[in-house]
Structure formats: C-alpha cells, structure tokens
Design a protein around this motif. Sequence first.
Motif, mmCIF file in Angstrom:
data_model
loop_
_atom_site.group_PDB
_atom_site.id
_atom_site.type_symbol
_atom_site.label_atom_id
_atom_site.label_comp_id
_atom_site.label_asym_id
_atom_site.label_seq_id
_atom_site.Cartn_x
_atom_site.Cartn_y
_atom_site.Cartn_z
ATOM 1 N N ASP A 1 18.307 5.659 16.621
ATOM 2 C CA ASP A 1 17.962 7.012 17.077
ATOM 3 C C ASP A 1 16.505 7.146 17.501
ATOM 4 N N ASN A 2 15.729 6.079 17.312
ATOM 5 C CA ASN A 2 14.293 6.083 17.621
ATOM 6 C C ASN A 2 13.553 7.184 16.867
ATOM 7 N N ASN A 3 13.994 7.427 15.628
ATOM 8 C CA ASN A 3 13.338 8.395 14.758
ATOM 9 C C ASN A 3 12.184 7.677 14.064
ATOM 10 N N LEU A 4 11.037 7.661 14.724
ATOM 11 C CA LEU A 4 9.937 6.818 14.283
ATOM 12 C C LEU A 4 9.374 7.216 12.928
ATOM 13 N N VAL A 5 9.403 8.498 12.613
ATOM 14 C CA VAL A 5 8.900 8.939 11.314
ATOM 15 C C VAL A 5 9.780 8.393 10.190
ATOM 16 N N LYS A 6 11.086 8.530 10.373
ATOM 17 C CA LYS A 6 12.006 8.039 9.340
ATOM 18 C C LYS A 6 12.007 6.519 9.294
ATOM 19 N N VAL A 7 11.907 5.877 10.461
ATOM 20 C CA VAL A 7 11.830 4.415 10.488
ATOM 21 C C VAL A 7 10.645 3.938 9.659
ATOM 22 N N ALA A 8 9.487 4.554 9.862
ATOM 23 C CA ALA A 8 8.287 4.138 9.135
ATOM 24 C C ALA A 8 8.464 4.307 7.634
ATOM 25 N N GLU A 9 9.068 5.415 7.234
ATOM 26 C CA GLU A 9 9.257 5.698 5.814
ATOM 27 C C GLU A 9 10.220 4.705 5.173
ATOM 28 N N LEU A 10 11.354 4.476 5.843
ATOM 29 C CA LEU A 10 12.361 3.566 5.299
ATOM 30 C C LEU A 10 11.905 2.107 5.367
ATOM 31 N N HIS A 11 11.180 1.780 6.424
ATOM 32 C CA HIS A 11 10.702 0.407 6.585
ATOM 33 C C HIS A 11 9.747 0.042 5.447
ATOM 34 N N GLN A 12 8.961 0.993 4.996
ATOM 35 C CA GLN A 12 8.071 0.736 3.867
ATOM 36 C C GLN A 12 8.867 0.411 2.607
ATOM 37 N N LYS A 13 9.997 1.079 2.439
ATOM 38 C CA LYS A 13 10.846 0.792 1.277
ATOM 39 C C LYS A 13 11.391 -0.632 1.362
ATOM 40 N N VAL A 14 11.844 -1.015 2.541
ATOM 41 C CA VAL A 14 12.379 -2.364 2.710
ATOM 42 C C VAL A 14 11.294 -3.406 2.475
ATOM 43 N N LYS A 15 10.130 -3.188 3.057
ATOM 44 C CA LYS A 15 9.044 -4.146 2.862
ATOM 45 C C LYS A 15 8.621 -4.221 1.396
ATOM 46 N N GLY A 16 8.824 -3.113 0.669
ATOM 47 C CA GLY A 16 8.505 -3.105 -0.744
ATOM 48 C C GLY A 16 9.338 -4.070 -1.564
ATOM 49 N N LEU A 17 10.531 -4.406 -1.058
ATOM 50 C CA LEU A 17 11.384 -5.356 -1.775
ATOM 51 C C LEU A 17 10.716 -6.722 -1.886
ATOM 52 N N TYR A 18 9.923 -7.081 -0.869
ATOM 53 C CA TYR A 18 9.282 -8.392 -0.861
ATOM 54 C C TYR A 18 8.192 -8.487 -1.936
ATOM 55 N N ASN A 19 7.606 -7.356 -2.282
ATOM 56 C CA ASN A 19 6.551 -7.343 -3.294
ATOM 57 C C ASN A 19 7.086 -7.076 -4.690
ATOM 58 N N THR A 20 8.375 -6.830 -4.788
ATOM 59 C CA THR A 20 8.964 -6.500 -6.090
ATOM 60 C C THR A 20 10.121 -7.452 -6.402
ATOM 61 N N ILE A 21 11.315 -7.072 -6.038
ATOM 62 C CA ILE A 21 12.507 -7.846 -6.420
ATOM 63 C C ILE A 21 12.451 -9.275 -5.898
ATOM 64 N N TYR A 22 11.961 -9.464 -4.673
ATOM 65 C CA TYR A 22 11.909 -10.806 -4.104
ATOM 66 C C TYR A 22 10.697 -11.612 -4.571
ATOM 67 N N SER A 23 9.826 -10.991 -5.308
ATOM 68 C CA SER A 23 8.613 -11.697 -5.744
ATOM 69 C C SER A 23 8.739 -12.265 -7.157
ATOM 70 N N VAL A 24 9.840 -11.942 -7.823
ATOM 71 C CA VAL A 24 10.029 -12.395 -9.200
ATOM 72 C C VAL A 24 10.488 -13.853 -9.204
ATOM 73 N N GLY A 25 9.898 -14.646 -10.068
ATOM 74 C CA GLY A 25 10.307 -16.043 -10.165
ATOM 75 C C GLY A 25 9.581 -16.936 -9.179
#
Length: 306
Positions: free
Chosen positions: A227-251
């Motif tokens: 939908d090219n909803n850039l505000v929502k994309v930015a917000e949700l993309h931050q959540k996805v990128k957060g996985l790399y610093n949390t769940i994917y960073s363990v171990g």
Amino acid sequence: MNLELKGIIPPMVTPLTENGDLDDKGLRKLVEHLISGGVHGIFLLGTNGESPSLTYELRKELISKACEYIAGRVPVLVGITDTSFQGSLAIAHHSKKAGADAVVIAPPYYFPISQNEMVDYLESLVPKLPLPFMMYNMPSCTKLHLSIETLRRAKELGALGVKDSSGNIDYLYSLIEAFKNSPEFAIIVGTESYLPETIQKGGHGAVAGGANFFPRLFVELYNASVDNNLVKVAELHQKVKGLYNTIYSVGKYESRYTKGTKCALAVMGICEDYMALPLRKFADIEREIIRGYIKDFDKNLHDVTM
C-alpha cells in the motif's frame, strides 16, 4: 496450474518430540497459528525446517500431515533439495500425492558444483517433477550462488520464481531488475529485514522465518509495503529489525536463528523446541532470555498490527 507466489510464506519449523518423532499436536497448533496470522502460503522442509537432518520417512510424514491440516487454505511448498537425485524425486512425488502445490529446489549440497552443472541438474530433474517448482538461492548452505543466467534457464524450464537467501541486497535488486518484464516470475526474499525494499523495488514477498512466531507482524508489514504506507512500514520494519537484536541474537553460531525461532514458539506454547541432531535446543538460561523478549514484543505488537 496457475499458482501465484506472493506475500508472506513462512519457512515452517518441523515440530519434534524429545525422541525425534514428529510432534503431531505441535504441528496442528503451528499450522493454525500461521493461518490465523494471515500468511499467504507455507514452505515445508526449508532451512528452518531442518530438512537435511530428517529421515525420508519423517519428511514424508510431515508433508502428509501438514497438507492434511492446512487443507487447501493456503498454498503448500515443499523443499526437495537433497544430495540424492532420486531422493529429491521421491519427496517430490510424495508431495504431489499428499496434496502440496509446488516444490522448491536449491543446488544439491556437499559437492561444490558449477553453474553449468546446476543447469544440467535442472534439465535432468525438472521433466520428472510432478509439481510446479520454485528455485531457492541459499549459497551459505549449498556452496553455489545461483547466477541470473542459471535462473533464466530455470524460468525457461518452468520455474515459478526464486527465493533469495543470499543476504546480498545488490544481488536481490539485480534479480528484480532482470525479471521485471516477467511479473509471473516471483522474486521472494529470504532475508526478512529486506521485505519493504523488496516490495518497493517490484518484488513479490518474503519467506520470513520470524513469521513462524509473529505471522501477523510480517503480513501487516507486507500489506503496508504494498500500500506504500510509509509511516506504517517504518514502524513495523523497526519491529522486524528488532528481532535481530533480540530473539536472533541469543546463543552462538548461525544455528541461533533456527534455535531461537523454535524456542520462541515453545515459550508461546505452540510447539516444543526439540531439534534434530546435530543441533540441540537452547538451555534454560537462553529460553528465559527469549521468554523475556517475547513478553516485551507482545506488549507493543498489538497496537501496531491492528
């Protein structure tokens, strides 16, 4: 068959019991979790599915039961990559019998092969396949980075598209550019943090490992990108990128991605996190760290995915 590949297609983990059998109860719950999260398809026996570590019998059992539980609600793709040519064909034919919609082909692993040898392999394999097929570029596990020329030949042979898990965004963009006049050839990214860029450049979706545990997050990010909803994309993309610093960073080691994904599902009560050897599930200390991350995500995911 007219199978359109797009959206969020999780590379589903293979739920296992402590003794290495298929966790049937966990499989049922996982399938419902994914479909209720709005996913557009399910990919069985990929890297997150631990396919190379499973017996042929267990792979076939997973395919049969998953197709039964999915019951045609979303397309089912099955990874058939194997060191054995006949082994790949056997899984492909079982997938057809079970009701899957397509198979996924990566270069056979162990022996390093050339692009020409990969083309020869496809020219031998594809005429024997009972289902449509998609290509899978996973050079970290297969020793071959599929060239655009090889993928052009795969498309000529009938490939529906390619999943790119190279992690190389310039290569991803080159794929989108090379096949921009063939919209029926799907470009699906395997590096989930590249989802918005993939859609914005003209790609079609993501095979996102994190969609195993947070399917709605990835579906909403895909929809916002379309939908090219850039505000929502930015917000949700931050959540996805957060996985790399949390769940994917363990171990330690690269196995932490699959182990973290399974552990997240376990603390969410969806399926157990037992792994097929040579991998082992996380110890209690890592599990508690991931439990904390999941709780933190749950507190702030609801508002952004509504």
